[in-house]
Write an enzyme that holds these catalytic residues in place. Sequence first.
Site, PDB file in Angstrom:
ATOM      1  CD  GLU A 169      25.500  57.781 -40.114  1.00 31.15           C
ATOM      2  OE1 GLU A 169      26.226  57.373 -39.188  1.00 31.15           O
ATOM      3  OE2 GLU A 169      25.936  58.473 -41.064  1.00 31.15           O
ATOM      4  CG  ASN A 227      26.474  54.921 -36.634  1.00 33.46           C
ATOM      5  OD1 ASN A 227      27.406  54.744 -37.425  1.00 33.46           O
ATOM      6  ND2 ASN A 227      25.662  55.956 -36.736  1.00 33.46           N
ATOM      7  CD  GLU A 259      26.476  53.994 -41.388  1.00 30.83           C
ATOM      8  OE1 GLU A 259      27.262  54.643 -40.658  1.00 30.83           O
ATOM      9  OE2 GLU A 259      25.764  54.521 -42.263  1.00 30.83           O
ATOM     10  CG  ASP A 289      30.775  54.606 -40.068  1.00 28.99           C
ATOM     11  OD1 ASP A 289      30.973  55.322 -41.065  1.00 28.99           O
ATOM     12  OD2 ASP A 289      30.284  55.030 -39.011  1.00 28.99           O
ATOM     13  CD  GLU A 345      31.192  58.396 -42.981  1.00 31.06           C
ATOM     14  OE1 GLU A 345      30.295  58.405 -42.129  1.00 31.06           O
ATOM     15  OE2 GLU A 345      32.319  57.906 -42.781  1.00 31.06           O
TER      16      GLU A 345
END
Length: 387
Positions: A169, A227, A259, A289, A345
Amino acid sequence: MLDDYAFTRSIHVMMLRRLGVTDILQASDTRQALRELQVSGGVDIVLCDLVGRDLDHLEFLQQAARAGLVRAVALCSTLEPAVSRALERTALLVGLELLGVMSQPMRMRPLHRMIQQYRQRRGESKVQPEILKQATCANDIRRGLAQGEFQAWFQPKLALREGSLTGVEALVRWNHPTRGLLLPRDFLTEVLASNLIHQMFEQVLVQGLTFLRDMRRQNTNIEIAFNLHASQMASDDFADYIQGALKRYELPGSLLIFEVAESGLLDLEPKVRDNLLRLRMLGCGLAIDDFGLGFSSLQLLCRLPFSQIKLDKKFVNTLHHPISKTMVISTLALAQSLNMSLVIEGIGSEWVRDSLLQMGCEEGQGFFLGRPMCAEGLRHWLRERNP
């Protein structure tokens, strides 16, 4: 310590000090409590009573949790079991860990047990003093963008059983010339308020695509997740921009996953839905997310073209609670039924990893698996894993 009665507060403070807790704030009402938190920069635990009060205490906990000024809450009340279970759900709803419900006045032994359990799970670090940090202004952000100070860092995602890399990520960091390395919590609010989110995203995307291209030249393919804020996808040409970037770097869309926070999926504009679909048509993956923090409906999840769910770390932080375990198992079943992958996560320990494996989870990220690192750090990390 939030309590109306000074005498009760003094007794509880004395007990905490005997247990080695010396950094204690006191407040007689919620306004004073919020003021104390803002000035001090936050605490690990709030001790208060919700039963028999109006909604002020609950609203105070919600505000403090949203501002990142508190991690957990311990309640001092005599409760029926049904009420206690309801309060557990309330604590999870506002994003806090409920450490327990103790009798009023508190007794030394259960208080000691609660403090010890918290220390074992979290360590003794205090919440970052956000309010004391230097304020970030839009002009400083524009200068930093112009100087190329915003950097892409990468956090690995691993298969929990084999430990193999499934992707990374991309996370933004600001290498500020005077304040050092800043995290998103230090500047993201001002970036959004100043409408600079796309400029920052462009720099992170370019760095991520450059890294991908370099790795492909070494015959290594890595999936990178970026993101997105929902407002970015309201642009008419957002999908065209991504398509153009893929062509310039000669990369397939299958190496990218975008995300979007669950909270940003409510009341979507038609243009956002169109861009989500176009990204999928380019071969890119789409992830929901911070799942579990918003209130998206099952109907919404079925209608949008997402391929992955990322369960928020708050459920991992409270995995010892039955409600959090239920949330993990239910989300896994939901992901499987919708043919989506599930990423957990915030995996911070071997115990959490092993517990998730027993529940059937297959993929995750967190400090125990791999910390965020710059591009060169990630290359070194990969070389050490695959000499």
